[in-house]
Scaffold this active site. Structure first.
Site, PDB file in Angstrom:
ATOM      1  N   ASP A  53       0.839  -1.196   0.000  1.00  0.00           N
ATOM      2  CA  ASP A  53       0.000   0.000   0.000  1.00  0.00           C
ATOM      3  C   ASP A  53       0.875   1.247   0.000  1.00  0.00           C
ATOM      4  O   ASP A  53       1.890   1.306   0.700  1.00  0.00           O
ATOM      5  CB  ASP A  53      -0.913   0.019   1.231  1.00  0.00           C
ATOM      6  N   ASP A  70       0.493   5.301   0.563  1.00  0.00           N
ATOM      7  CA  ASP A  70      -0.367   6.391   1.017  1.00  0.00           C
ATOM      8  C   ASP A  70       0.308   7.728   0.758  1.00  0.00           C
ATOM      9  O   ASP A  70       1.534   7.848   0.820  1.00  0.00           O
ATOM     10  CB  ASP A  70      -0.667   6.254   2.508  1.00  0.00           C
ATOM     11  N   ASP A  85       0.939   8.513  14.613  1.00  0.00           N
ATOM     12  CA  ASP A  85       1.118   7.710  15.817  1.00  0.00           C
ATOM     13  C   ASP A  85       2.583   7.440  16.152  1.00  0.00           C
ATOM     14  O   ASP A  85       3.037   7.757  17.248  1.00  0.00           O
ATOM     15  CB  ASP A  85       0.329   6.397  15.701  1.00  0.00           C
TER      16      ASP A  85
END
Length: 444
Positions: free
Chosen positions: A54, A56, A133
């Protein structure tokens, strides 16, 4: 916060390792007058030699501006507004820079207990970096000069293979308790050590996970256990007291099982699952949850049989009880929970010939069951706990190749009671029912 720009000659990331579709999105956003960076797990994984699936992107463009640039774009989410740019089966996720403040618009909402309910206040890249995070997930790769922008020390943390939360760990866990699962998952996947300050609050705050949405916990479980690092995730969950929150009845059963047989089954099953994932072989969530909840099922079955419940009825009630109780924590869809129960209930049919031969009709019906192969694989797995299943495994392995030969090679039939232990739900004569009542619950 101090910006560190890591030039191309000081990091290993090359454009040839980045999805061409992600590059298309980056260039079009730039040409449209917006800032755009590859961010998060893709940058982190590329730095440690991984191959991310993935990619992003973080941008100064709002979701509506992204949609205006791409006809193949759809906007999703209310709690966290995102743009998905779709290229066939590949989706490039595009997020607008978020600010870590409440501007009074109602686009950022925090529950009284600290949970973040809505986060759609947009800001700068600096704002965006501090609200992520982990430091390892706050690295920004730019196509302007192919450098990495680091605002929180993540570059050195990745090089040192350390997982560290940005900000005060307790506050960040209260904002989103699922971050505790992400700590375990990333540490297992990357082989990173967990920073002491990041790890310290987790055991005490583990009960906060009960406040997370069951559907989200289901998705997190799939990420943890079906990404090829399931065994390491299981051990991490146990270490921090998180497994007992996600699977309370299984955790209690494992604790009560002094021989450790049930735990050996779970660990061996997770090793097998990891091996299949790394070999690009399919893994069923139904089989995974049958494995993770097997200790709970065994314990419930023993309790019901101890109360004098008929063996077949005890199996069904135990399966239903465990499933219903688990649904209050993890939203296991019926398309997985029903096959999971069938895997459990077929175990008694596969081990039914403890005395006497299996009738041909029953053998053929069992082989034709849509969940037979998964149930057989589960029986093979159970040998880790008990070698008493060896004869059953041998019979069904031969039956798959040559049913008539397997049936012919069975020992001579005993009395007619032996035929009645199939656990397939057929109405039985009283003598067979007494035989079933005495049948032992699974030990592993």
């Amino acid at each position: 916060m101090t910006l560190r720009v890591v030039p191309r000659d000081q990091h290993p990331i090359s454009r040839k390792d980045i999805s061409p579709n992600a590059l298309r999105v980056l260039y079009r956003l730039r040409d449209g007058g917006h800032q755009a960076f590859l961010v998060g797990g893709a940058v982190r994984d590329l730095m440690v030699g991984g191959h991310p699936k993935d990619f992003d992107i973080a941008t100064s463009a709002t979701p509506e501006e992204v949609k205006h640039l791409f006809r193949n774009c759809r906007l999703i989410g209310r709690r966290f507004r995102l743009a998905h740019v779709v290229f066939g089966r590949e989706i490039i996720e595009v997020a607008t820079f978020r600010a870590n403040v409440d501007d009074g618009s109602g686009d950022r909402q925090v529950h009284d207990d600290g949970r973040l309910l809505r986060d759609n206040v947009y800001g700068t890249i600096e704002d965006d970096a501090v609200r992520r995070d982990f430091t390892a997930n706050a690295l920004y790769y730019t196509i302007e000069d192919f450098s990495i922008h680091d605002y929180v020390g993540g570059f050195e943390d990745v090089r040192n293979r350390v997982l560290k939360l940005i900000g005060d760990p307790e506050t960040r866990y209260h904002e989103d308790p699922v971050r505790m699962l992400r700590v375990v998952r990333f540490a297992a996947k990357l082989g990173f050590d967990i920073d002491d300050a990041t790890a310290a609050p987790v055991p005490a705050l583990a009960p906060l996970l009960a406040e997370a949405a069951p559907a989200r916990l289901f998705e997190e479980c799939l990420k943890m256990f079906l990404s090829g690092y399931g065994e390491a995730c299981f051990l991490g969950l146990e270490r921090f007291g998180l497994y007992a929150v996600l699977f309370p009845e299984s955790a209690a059963a494992l604790k009560a099982n002094r021989s450790g047989a049930l735990r050996r089954v779970v660990l061996e099953g997770l090793r097998g699952t990891d091996a299949r994932v790394h070999a690009d072989e399919p893994v069923s969530p139904a089989f995974l949850f049958a494995l993770l909840l097997w200790p709970a099922y065994c314990r419930a079955l023993i309790e019901l049989q101890g109360q004098g419940v008929h063996a077949i009825e005890a199996q069904r009630r135990a399966a239903d009880r465990v499933t219903v109780h688990e649904l209050s924590t993890i939203a296991l869809p019926r398309r997985f929970s029903l096959p999971m129960q069938e895997i459990w209930l077929l175990q008694s049919r596969l081990t039914s010939a403890q005395s006497g031969a299996r009738p041909r009709k029953r053998v053929m019906r069992t082989l034709a069951h849509p969940r037979f192969r998964a149930a057989f694989d589960f029986l093979v797995l159970r040998q880790v706990a008990s070698d008493g299943h060896a004869d059953d495994v041998a019979f069904w392995r031969e039956a798959q190749a040559d049913p008539d030969n397997a049936i012919a090679l069975q020992p001579p039939p005993g009395d007619e009671e032996g035929e009645g232990e199939g656990g397939d739900g057929e109405r039985s004569a009283p003598r067979r029912r007494r035989r079933r009542r005495r049948s032992a619950a699974p030990t592993g």
